[in-house]
Design an enzyme around this catalytic site. Structure first.
Site, short mmCIF file in Angstrom:
data_model
loop_
_atom_site.label_atom_id
_atom_site.label_comp_id
_atom_site.label_asym_id
_atom_site.label_seq_id
_atom_site.Cartn_x
_atom_site.Cartn_y
_atom_site.Cartn_z
CB SER A 39 -0.95 -0.06 1.20
OG SER A 39 -1.99 0.88 1.10
CG ASP A 196 -4.42 -2.08 1.18
OD1 ASP A 196 -3.52 -2.77 1.69
OD2 ASP A 196 -4.43 -0.84 1.23
#
Length: 291
Positions: A39, A196
């Protein structure tokens, strides 16, 4: 001193990581052979390895100052995007990486994590289930390394940044690693839906190689049950975890406040200086204490 480095995810909180890195890198000759990230941690690692930290700070601080809100609800009536974060994030990377990826070719091997949901779940359902699994692990079980999503069939795969042929490919890789609807669109990689990378584990240690040595793990949030710096043995490796000494000032999705981003960066710098002065106080955590 450290052979590998891990960058946890955490949105705006990850500015702590670059402050910490800048304080210690030259002092200890930090030059890892591999870096794993997820991320926003993937962006921070990329900026560091490409020598673009200062440019990154200037760009994001300026973008935050120009952005008035974290959600523009009136855009619902216009059928436009409510959350500005994705556009700011994407445009920033395209600008910051515009000179090409040559600096990465001579840098540490950079592995970026992406989560692939189970095939039997639709993209929308997968995000809801993944978010619930992450919340359960982090806020109910209070685990450093989650287990729920893995048990449900979510998989965390790693992709090498140096395999990206263009700036656009690297940007897309980091965006996929950061895919968190509704703040971002639903994204796909190689035709398959992604989430994610932190849904499976926000501290992507699974991307480390198995060679012996020391690993530095840079967190982005506080875990009150653990000291600011602690170590844990994992096979032939010694893992050193470092976390912010206080909760970072900026929140994950706050793209409006450059002052709080700067304060979080400065907290990282201060924690890095403290780390250099007191490395002998690293506390080793036993398996019974570690979750």
């Amino acid at each position: 001193m450290f052979d590998q480095v891990v960058f946890a995810g955490g949105g705006g909180r990850c500015t702590w990581q670059i402050g910490f890195w800048e304080s210690i890198a030259d002092e200890i000759g930090l030059s890892p052979r591999r870096v794993t990230a997820v991320s926003a941690g993937g962006l921070m690692a990329s900026l560091i390895l490409m020598g673009r930290i200062e440019a990154g700070r200037e760009h994001f601080w300026s973008a935050f100052a120009a952005n008035r809100k974290n959600a523009y609800w009136s855009n619902l009536l216009k059928k436009e995007r409510v959350f500005p974060q994705y556009g700011i994030f994407r445009n920033a990377m395209l600008e910051l990486f515009r000179d090409g990826l040559e600096p990465l070719s001579n840098a540490a091997d950079l592995q970026i994590a992406i989560t692939h949901p189970p095939r039997f779940l639709t993209a929308g359902v997968a995000f809801g289930v993944g978010a619930l699994a992450y919340y359960t692990d982090k806020h109910v079980m209070r685990r450093l390394h989650p287990k729920v999503a893995l048990g449900l069939g979510f998989k965390q795969n790693f992709y090498r940044a140096q395999d990206c042929a263009t700036v656009e490919e690297l940007v897309e890789l980091i965006l996929c690693s950061s895919c968190t609807p509704p703040f971002t669109p639903r994204l796909r990689r190689f035709g398959a839906p992604v989430l994610d990378g932190g849904v499976v584990d926000n501290i992507p240690v699974a991307g480390l190689d198995s060679g012996e040595g020391r690993v530095l793990i840079l967190l982005s949030r506080r875990y009150p049950r653990y000291p600011n710096c602690f170590t844990r043995r994992n096979g032939e490796q010694l893992w050193t975890y470092v976390q912010p000494s206080k909760p970072p000032f900026i929140s994950v999705w706050d793209y409006t406040n450059p002052e709080l981003a700067q304060m979080t960066y400065e907290l990282g710098c201060a924690d890095g200086r403290e780390f250099l002065h007191k490395p002998m106080f690293e506390q080793e955590i036993s398996d019974e204490q570690f979750q």
